[in-house]
Design a protein around this motif. Structure first.
Motif, PDB file in Angstrom:
ATOM      1  N   GLU A   1      -9.564  -1.604   5.239  1.00 34.60           N
ATOM      2  CA  GLU A   1      -9.046  -2.632   4.338  1.00 34.60           C
ATOM      3  C   GLU A   1      -9.207  -2.250   2.873  1.00 34.60           C
ATOM      4  OE1 GLU A   1     -11.327  -6.309   4.128  1.00 34.60           O
ATOM      5  OE2 GLU A   1     -13.071  -5.317   5.009  1.00 34.60           O
ATOM      6  N   PHE A   2      -8.241  -2.714   2.067  1.00 31.81           N
ATOM      7  CA  PHE A   2      -8.380  -2.653   0.614  1.00 31.81           C
ATOM      8  C   PHE A   2      -8.576  -4.073   0.116  1.00 31.81           C
ATOM      9  CE2 PHE A   2      -3.850  -2.450   1.753  1.00 31.81           C
ATOM     10  CZ  PHE A   2      -3.339  -3.578   1.126  1.00 31.81           C
TER      11      PHE A   2
ATOM     12  N   PRO B   1       0.824  -1.209   0.000  1.00 28.10           N
ATOM     13  CA  PRO B   1       0.000   0.000   0.000  1.00 28.10           C
ATOM     14  C   PRO B   1       0.856   1.256   0.000  1.00 28.10           C
ATOM     15  CG  PRO B   1       0.140  -0.875   2.224  1.00 28.10           C
ATOM     16  CD  PRO B   1       0.890  -1.843   1.352  1.00 28.10           C
TER      17      PRO B   1
ATOM     18  N   ALA C   1      -4.375   1.230  -3.176  1.00 27.95           N
ATOM     19  CA  ALA C   1      -4.273   0.605  -1.851  1.00 27.95           C
ATOM     20  C   ALA C   1      -3.388   1.491  -0.991  1.00 27.95           C
ATOM     21  CB  ALA C   1      -3.687  -0.797  -1.968  1.00 27.95           C
TER      22      ALA C   1
ATOM     23  N   ALA D   1      -8.879   6.482   4.218  1.00 31.02           N
ATOM     24  CA  ALA D   1      -9.521   5.331   3.593  1.00 31.02           C
ATOM     25  C   ALA D   1     -10.102   4.438   4.686  1.00 31.02           C
ATOM     26  CB  ALA D   1      -8.524   4.552   2.742  1.00 31.02           C
TER      27      ALA D   1
ATOM     28  N   ALA E   1      -9.767   8.169  -0.361  1.00 34.12           N
ATOM     29  CA  ALA E   1      -9.792   7.064  -1.315  1.00 34.12           C
ATOM     30  C   ALA E   1     -11.148   7.064  -2.021  1.00 34.12           C
ATOM     31  CB  ALA E   1      -9.516   5.757  -0.578  1.00 34.12           C
TER      32      ALA E   1
ATOM     33  N   TYR F   1      -8.281  -2.190  -4.766  1.00 33.19           N
ATOM     34  CA  TYR F   1      -9.191  -1.052  -4.666  1.00 33.19           C
ATOM     35  C   TYR F   1      -9.416  -0.743  -3.191  1.00 33.19           C
ATOM     36  CZ  TYR F   1     -13.155   1.863  -6.188  1.00 33.19           C
ATOM     37  OH  TYR F   1     -14.001   2.907  -6.465  1.00 33.19           O
ATOM     38  N   HIS F   2      -9.443   0.557  -2.867  1.00 35.70           N
ATOM     39  CA  HIS F   2      -9.564   0.935  -1.462  1.00 35.70           C
ATOM     40  C   HIS F   2     -10.788   1.824  -1.255  1.00 35.70           C
ATOM     41  CE1 HIS F   2      -6.889   1.266   2.332  1.00 35.70           C
ATOM     42  NE2 HIS F   2      -8.167   1.199   2.643  1.00 35.70           N
TER      43      HIS F   2
END
Length: 328
Positions: free
Chosen positions: A230-231, A125, A292, A227, A165, A198-199
């Motif tokens: 988790e991504f 990330p 991420a 964000a 995000a 994807y986040h």
């Protein structure tokens, strides 16, 4: 406090205005046109001023007695305008808002940028020190305004930059609607491997961060990625949307190159006619660009702690889409 929210009828702006009013603050919302949302936030108790952040006289009028500026107005996903429009609004407009805020001595300036300034995350990330590599004119102009914000911080006006995000949640008919609509039909075409990261960022979590950034001494002169906890891989996201809707979604895979070519061609053909193309490069990027992020800095400095997890966020969003008739 008295808070100016630029772009207060946008998805994020409206959610922030509601929270500010609920917590007893006075709110002025600057928006570029009238609409159903402007009337709604008026009914909540906000003062709405119609005008552009590029109009200095209007911005100056909005600043009277303001303690905090939440600047999130931006040109975004406007495909029927010249690229210069993004410079005028996202850079020039931010400069005007900063200058007028500085003149009246606001106590803090919060600038909503975007995680997109980091472009495709090569080594996920990413954190705030990861390479800056915007992929389009929206991301580029959002980043070009960041040094202006820091310049005014150095002049003595406390300022914070937030880089959200992928924002989603109830109240937004656009960002995740295509995912939910396709999943609700039972089939989601996947271009590429589906392993792209994807986040997501649930709207309530983002509003928490925006409120935290207003506190005296928190995050001054810094930029923060915001964000959820988790991504996920995009195919996992699609399956989780299916779970939220109670749909067993099928995900056939197709090569991505033809889609990339089609996106560029559609944009070139449609732009002279000021027509929004059915597909364009930014939309294709969803299938191929990693997003991420590491949110440790925001947790440490701002006390940010995303309360709503992905499964709960998707469930609430799906319920809203169904209730509003976007999906059946």
């Amino acid at each position: 406090m008295k808070v100016l929210v630029t772009g207060g009828t946008g998805f994020t702006g409206k959610a922030l205005v509601k929270r500010l009013l609920d917590e007893g603050h006075e709110v002025v919302s600057l928006d570029y046109r009238e609409g159903l949302k402007t009337e709604e936030i008026r009914q909540w108790g906000a003062t709405v001023v119609i005008g552009s952040v590029t109009d200095r006289e209007v911005v100056a009028r909005c600043m009277a007695g303001v303690d905090i500026v939440q600047h999130m107005a931006a040109a975004f996903r406007e495909l029927d305008v010249p690229n210069s429009h993004y410079d005028e609004v996202n850079v020039g407009g931010t400069r005007i808002v900063l200058e007028e805020a500085f003149k009246v001595g606001v106590k803090k300036f919060i600038y909503t940028s975007t995680c997109g300034v980091h472009g495709n995350v090569d080594v996920p990330p990413a954190d705030e020190n990861s390479p800056i590599q915007p992929a389009d004119y929206y991301q580029r102009t959002k980043y070009e305004a960041e040094p202006l914000v820091l310049e005014y911080h150095r002049k003595g006006m406390p300022a914070v930059i937030l880089r959200p995000a992928a924002i989603y949640g109830p109240g937004d008919p656009e960002r995740f609607s295509m995912i939910f609509k396709r999943v609700s039909r039972g089939t989601f075409p996947m271009f590429g491997s589906g392993k792209t990261l994807y986040h997501p960022l649930y709207i309530d979590n983002l509003v928490d961060a925006l409120m935290l950034a207003m506190e005296p001494g928190k995050g001054d002169g810094e930029a923060y990625l915001i964000a959820d906890e988790e991504f996920v891989q995009i195919e996992t996201l699609v399956r989780k949307v299916g779970q939220a809707l109670g749909v067993n979604v099928q995900i056939p895979h197709f090569p991505i190159l033809p889609l990339m070519i089609a996106g560029h061609l559609c944009e070139k053909v449609c732009k002279p006619f000021k027509i929004t193309p059915p597909i364009f490069p930014r939309r294709v990027d969803w299938y191929r660009q990693n997003r991420a992020f590491n949110i440790a800095k925001a947790k440490r400095d701002l006390g940010y702690n995303p309360r709503i997890g992905l499964d709960e966020g998707l469930k609430r969003t799906g319920e809203w889409y169904r209730r509003e008739g976007y999906i059946v």
